[in-house]
Design an enzyme around this catalytic site. Sequence first.
Site, PDB file in Angstrom:
ATOM      1  N   GLU A  44       0.823  -1.209   0.000  1.00 24.82           N
ATOM      2  CA  GLU A  44       0.000   0.000   0.000  1.00 24.82           C
ATOM      3  C   GLU A  44       0.859   1.263   0.000  1.00 24.82           C
ATOM      4  O   GLU A  44       0.526   2.248  -0.674  1.00 24.82           O
ATOM      5  CB  GLU A  44      -0.946  -0.004   1.209  1.00 24.82           C
ATOM      6  N   CYS A 200     -12.893   1.482 -15.404  1.00 25.30           N
ATOM      7  CA  CYS A 200     -13.407   2.853 -15.246  1.00 25.30           C
ATOM      8  C   CYS A 200     -12.245   3.824 -15.059  1.00 25.30           C
ATOM      9  O   CYS A 200     -12.142   4.538 -14.059  1.00 25.30           O
ATOM     10  CB  CYS A 200     -14.367   2.907 -14.059  1.00 25.30           C
ATOM     11  N   CYS A 207     -16.124   1.318 -21.119  1.00 26.60           N
ATOM     12  CA  CYS A 207     -17.504   1.189 -20.652  1.00 26.60           C
ATOM     13  C   CYS A 207     -18.177  -0.082 -21.168  1.00 26.60           C
ATOM     14  O   CYS A 207     -19.002  -0.680 -20.470  1.00 26.60           O
ATOM     15  CB  CYS A 207     -18.308   2.421 -21.061  1.00 26.60           C
ATOM     16  N   CYS A 210     -17.743  -2.912 -18.801  1.00 26.71           N
ATOM     17  CA  CYS A 210     -18.094  -2.669 -17.397  1.00 26.71           C
ATOM     18  C   CYS A 210     -19.264  -3.540 -16.965  1.00 26.71           C
ATOM     19  O   CYS A 210     -20.294  -3.605 -17.643  1.00 26.71           O
ATOM     20  CB  CYS A 210     -18.445  -1.197 -17.200  1.00 26.71           C
ATOM     21  N   CYS A 216     -25.122   2.482 -14.687  1.00 28.43           N
ATOM     22  CA  CYS A 216     -24.249   3.640 -14.498  1.00 28.43           C
ATOM     23  C   CYS A 216     -24.991   4.954 -14.739  1.00 28.43           C
ATOM     24  O   CYS A 216     -25.533   5.201 -15.824  1.00 28.43           O
ATOM     25  CB  CYS A 216     -23.056   3.538 -15.441  1.00 28.43           C
TER      26      CYS A 216
END
Length: 315
Positions: A44, A200, A207, A210, A216
Site C-alpha cells: 500500500e 473505469c 464502458c 463494465c 451507471c
Amino acid sequence: MPTTAPSRVPTEVLHHRINAWFQREARDLPWRHDCSAWGILVSEIMLQQTPVVRVQPVWEAWMERWPTPADFAAAPAAEVLRAWGRLGYPRRALRLHAAATEILQKYDGAVPNTYTELLALPGVGTYTAAAVAAFAYGQRTTVVDTNIRRVHARLVIGQALPAPALTAAEMTLAAQLLPEDRDKSVLWNASVMELGALICTARSPKCEQCPVFEQCAWIAAGQPEPTYIPKGQPWAGTDRQVRGAVMAVLRAASSPIHADLLWDAQAAQLHLEVTAELAKLHQLNTHAPQLERALAGLVVDGLAQLSPAGYQLPA
C-alpha cells in the site's frame, strides 16, 4: 454532491455485479494471496502514486529481503533508499522504515490490527490505515482511493470525475455503499478499486466491458464532460526531476560524491563509478539555484547527508 444514486439502483445489485466481475477478472497480484499484514502494508505504501507494473518487482525483491518489520527496521537507511530505487517519492521509504521501527518497539514486531493504531504509524494516512485493516485483517472499513472515487462519481452521481479533492460527501457515499457483511465489504473495497484501475479509468474508460454499464448514472446522463480539467504533475525541468537525478547518483555511489562532480561535467567524466548517473544529471542542464534547492531539500528531508567529503545517502 448528492449521496444517493439518481437511478436508485439497489446497492445489492451493484455489489453482486462488481464483486462477481472482480472474482473473474482481478489481476493476480502477489499481495492478494496468503500475504502477511506487513506485505500488505508495504504494497500500500509503494502503490501510492506509483503504478502496479513498477511496484510489483520491487515489492517482491523487498519482501524476500525484509520479510518482517523487524528485518526491515534493522536495515541501514542507505540500503532502504537503494532498494526503493526509482519508485519515486523516496521519503515514503524512510517513513516506512520509521513505521517498521515503531511496529517493532510498540507492537512486538506485529503490524497493528486496528484502524486507529495503523493511522498512528509514521507515513500512514487514512486511506492506508483503512486498506490495511480491510485487506490484511478482514475488517469492515471504508476504503477510498482515487480509483474508488472515480467509480462512485460515475456510477452513482453521474459525473465524469470526482471533485479535485476528497469531500465529506464522498466519504458518506462510500460508507453508504459499503456492504454490511464484513467479508463482502472487504471484497467490495477490492472490487471497486480494481474496476477503477482496469475499466473505469480516468482517460479512456472501457464502458463496454463494465459489469454495471446498465446501472451507471454517467452513461444514463449521456457521459457529460468533466466540470474541470485534471492537472497532471509536471516532471521535465522541475525540482522533482533534479532531485530524482541526484538520488540516482547517490544510490549508485559507494562513497561520498564531492559537490564538484555534481556541478562539473568534465570532472564527473573521471569518476567512473557513477558516470552514467552523473551524465544523466548533467544532461538536464540544471541551473545552479535549482540544483542547490534540490540538494538542500534532500538533506532537509533526510534523504541525503552532507559531510566534508561530499554528499551521500544517510547512514
